[in-house]
Design an enzyme around this catalytic site. Structure first.
Site, PDB file in Angstrom:
ATOM      1  N   LYS A 211       0.835  -0.731  -0.222  1.00  0.00           N
ATOM      2  CA  LYS A 211       0.081  -0.032   0.030  1.00  0.00           C
ATOM      3  C   LYS A 211       1.147   1.381   0.032  1.00  0.00           C
ATOM      4  O   LYS A 211       1.624   1.178   0.453  1.00  0.00           O
ATOM      5  CB  LYS A 211      -0.842   0.135   1.335  1.00  0.00           C
ATOM      6  CG  LYS A 211      -1.485   1.601   1.196  1.00  0.00           C
ATOM      7  CD  LYS A 211      -2.360   1.035   2.299  1.00  0.00           C
ATOM      8  CE  LYS A 211      -3.000   2.614   3.171  1.00  0.00           C
ATOM      9  NZ  LYS A 211      -3.684   3.112   4.060  1.00  0.00           N
ATOM     10  N   GLU A 260      -8.429  12.366  13.324  1.00  0.00           N
ATOM     11  CA  GLU A 260      -7.256  11.389  13.375  1.00  0.00           C
ATOM     12  C   GLU A 260      -6.287  11.269  14.243  1.00  0.00           C
ATOM     13  O   GLU A 260      -5.791  12.412  14.428  1.00  0.00           O
ATOM     14  CB  GLU A 260      -6.435  11.285  11.911  1.00  0.00           C
ATOM     15  CG  GLU A 260      -5.379   9.505  12.204  1.00  0.00           C
ATOM     16  CD  GLU A 260      -5.280   8.558  10.371  1.00  0.00           C
ATOM     17  OE1 GLU A 260      -5.039   7.983  10.930  1.00  0.00           O
ATOM     18  OE2 GLU A 260      -5.061   9.214   9.696  1.00  0.00           O
ATOM     19  N   GLU A 304      -7.558  -2.143   3.085  1.00  0.00           N
ATOM     20  CA  GLU A 304      -6.330  -1.055   2.987  1.00  0.00           C
ATOM     21  C   GLU A 304      -6.456  -1.053   4.908  1.00  0.00           C
ATOM     22  O   GLU A 304      -5.461  -0.488   5.596  1.00  0.00           O
ATOM     23  CB  GLU A 304      -7.340   0.521   2.036  1.00  0.00           C
ATOM     24  CG  GLU A 304      -6.194   1.675   2.566  1.00  0.00           C
ATOM     25  CD  GLU A 304      -6.776   2.625   2.039  1.00  0.00           C
ATOM     26  OE1 GLU A 304      -6.661   3.964   1.917  1.00  0.00           O
ATOM     27  OE2 GLU A 304      -8.037   2.739   1.131  1.00  0.00           O
ATOM     28  N   GLU A 438     -11.414  11.304  -4.384  1.00  0.00           N
ATOM     29  CA  GLU A 438     -11.567  11.098  -3.039  1.00  0.00           C
ATOM     30  C   GLU A 438     -10.145  12.331  -2.051  1.00  0.00           C
ATOM     31  O   GLU A 438     -11.162  12.755  -1.426  1.00  0.00           O
ATOM     32  CB  GLU A 438     -11.315  10.341  -2.212  1.00  0.00           C
ATOM     33  CG  GLU A 438     -11.115   9.634  -1.357  1.00  0.00           C
ATOM     34  CD  GLU A 438     -10.107   8.258  -0.369  1.00  0.00           C
ATOM     35  OE1 GLU A 438      -9.027   8.273   0.300  1.00  0.00           O
ATOM     36  OE2 GLU A 438     -10.523   7.215  -0.439  1.00  0.00           O
ATOM     37  N   LYS A 442     -12.830  15.111   0.034  1.00  0.00           N
ATOM     38  CA  LYS A 442     -11.795  15.458   1.706  1.00  0.00           C
ATOM     39  C   LYS A 442     -11.245  16.707   2.172  1.00  0.00           C
ATOM     40  O   LYS A 442     -10.613  17.577   3.322  1.00  0.00           O
ATOM     41  CB  LYS A 442      -9.904  14.237   1.489  1.00  0.00           C
ATOM     42  CG  LYS A 442     -10.674  13.401   2.248  1.00  0.00           C
ATOM     43  CD  LYS A 442      -9.183  12.198   1.943  1.00  0.00           C
ATOM     44  CE  LYS A 442      -9.775  11.014   2.109  1.00  0.00           C
ATOM     45  NZ  LYS A 442      -8.041   9.808   2.441  1.00  0.00           N
TER      46      LYS A 442
END
Length: 464
Positions: A211, A260, A304, A438, A442
């Protein structure tokens, strides 16, 4: 109310003046505190001209701090400096009584590769505020942190603190957002983005990479005055369960509203999370739930997220006595998007400190990729701009408590430009067009704030 606030600041000046007749205490740091009535921290900071200021707020509404001046700071030039710098901060804060409210603020860049670092911020910094206003569930506190290693340092700290307080203005109202913005391009461009993902897929095919997280800088030109404090306030209104941070560089600021957590520590108990996998919000509750269910069953996003979860647990295993993760994932809902999340909890081994946690976790596969070293090298080779503090770390640290956020959903503001940052996790099943969309989703919250600046829902002329 303003008169009461001014009176408390004046009382602090009187207390500091009395301390000038005393010798330096027999400890490297001395703290003075006074209670304050409620004060609008971001509005208060917006009205101050001092360059040495910063702001940080946790996502749970437990702690916010507005800082003015530096009592002590240490600049980090690379990851190698983390251990010494954080140990120095811990030693300094450890000289105060156990229940002292003093904390340092810090930021770290995504990478210490010289080509990735923003010169105006450097790789990282730890800051002990000189004057600070702290907001917690217990109320507001005015704190002053005085260096007291010797009489010269003691008197200098006292003098500087008094100068800072006497220079303050008492306006707490945030400016109205009144700007026009013009898109000035993307870095990388869409064509370059497709090529980057094709290169990543070639690497996945060789099993050299599992990834990689690619990111984009969206460049907006500004016509008018954009207050970073007003933007940050509106951003928080849109995504209330988020960290907030604001740091001053040379002629620019870095700010953000991140959902986060990197890691939070209370004594020797830690909590962290694997936040990866994204889908948009629905137009109503029914559609929103349908999207959430689709996300929770999407093989690409589950894969993911699992890569992030496994890496975090592997990195923490040797640092913890016990470590556990949620048995299943949950959904984090923001204004425009929703994420998959696994929460992780642990009890640290003895002699494990914040610097060990940062060295182990930063950057996580949620913002870098896996394997970590290979992903970082791949980003450095293929990403055509400097991430700087984007996807880095912003947080607070003390002996008893520390809380570090991942600096996503962030922006860099100069007088004439605003740069917005977003990233997407690329795995074998990724589609370039979907990942580009995406990136748009965001940054949609900030774009919405700027385009709806006259809407009542983004009226920033209020206390924050």
């Amino acid at each position: 109310m303003t008169r009461v606030i001014q009176a408390q600041f004046s009382l602090m000046v009187e207390q500091l003046a009395r301390l000038t007749s005393e010798s330096a205490p027999d400890q490297p740091l001395y703290r003075v505190e006074l209670p304050l009535p409620a004060i609008a921290l971001k509005g208060f900071l917006a009205s101050q001209s001092i360059k040495e200021k910063a702001y940080w707020s946790d996502r749970d509404g437990d702690y916010s701090v507005a800082t003015l001046g530096y009592s002590w700071s240490e600049t980090l030039s690379s990851r190698k400096d983390i251990s010494v710098a954080f140990a120095n901060a811990r030693t300094l804060l450890g000289s105060l009584p156990e229940l002292s409210g003093a904390r340092c603020l810090c930021y770290l860049s995504f990478s210490d590769n010289i080509e990735c670092i923003w010169p105006s911020f450097g790789y990282g910094r730890i800051i002990l505020p000189l004057v600070e206003v702290v907001e917690s569930r217990k109320g507001h506190v005015l704190g002053v942190n005085l260096r007291s290693g010797n009489d010269i340092e003691w008197q200098s700290s006292l003098r500087k603190a008094v100068e800072v307080i006497q220079s303050l203005t008492w306006q707490q109202q945030l400016p109205v957002i009144n700007v026009q913005t013009t898109l000035n391009g993307y870095m990388p461009s869409y064509n370059d983005w497709k090529e980057m993902i094709a290169n990543a897929k070639n690497a996945f095919a060789t099993a050299y990479l599992k990834k990689v997280v690619f990111s984009r800088e969206t460049r907006l030109d500004i016509n008018g005055q954009l207050s970073s404090w007003s933007l940050l306030h509106a951003w928080k209104q849109a995504n209330p369960q988020s960290y907030q941070f604001w740091f001053q560089g040379d002629n620019e600021v870095f700010l953000g509203c991140s959902p986060e957590r990197l890691v939070k520590r209370l004594e020797n108990v830690i909590s962290t999370e694997a936040l990866a996998g994204t889908i948009v919000r629905g137009f109503d509750s029914t559609e929103d739930d349908q999207y959430a269910q689709a996300l929770m069953n999407d093989r690409k996003n589950l894969h993911e997220n699992r890569l992030v979860l496994d890496d975090i647990c592997t990195q923490l295993a040797s640092l913890c006595q016990t470590l556990e993760a949620d048995r299943s994932h949950s959904i984090v809902k923001l204004r425009h998007i929703q994420h998959l999340r696994y929460q992780i909890r642990g009890v640290l081994n003895e002699s494990v400190h914040d610097e060990h946690l940062l060295q182990a976790l930063h950057p996580t596969p949620a913002v870098g990729g896996t394997p970590r070293h290979e992903a970082m090298s791949f980003i450095a080779k293929h990403e055509p701009y400097a991430r700087g503090l984007y996807a880095g770390v912003c947080g607070t640290l003390s002996v008893q408590k520390s809380d570090f956020s991942v600096a996503i959903r962030s922006a860099r503001l100069t007088e004439q430009s605003l740069r917005l940052y977003s990233g997407a996790g690329i795995v074998e099943a990724s589609v370039a067009e979907d990942e580009w969309l995406e990136l748009d989703n965001k940054i949609a919250t900030v774009v919405d704030i700027l385009s709806c600046q006259r809407d009542q829902k983004y009226n920033v002329q209020v206390w924050s």
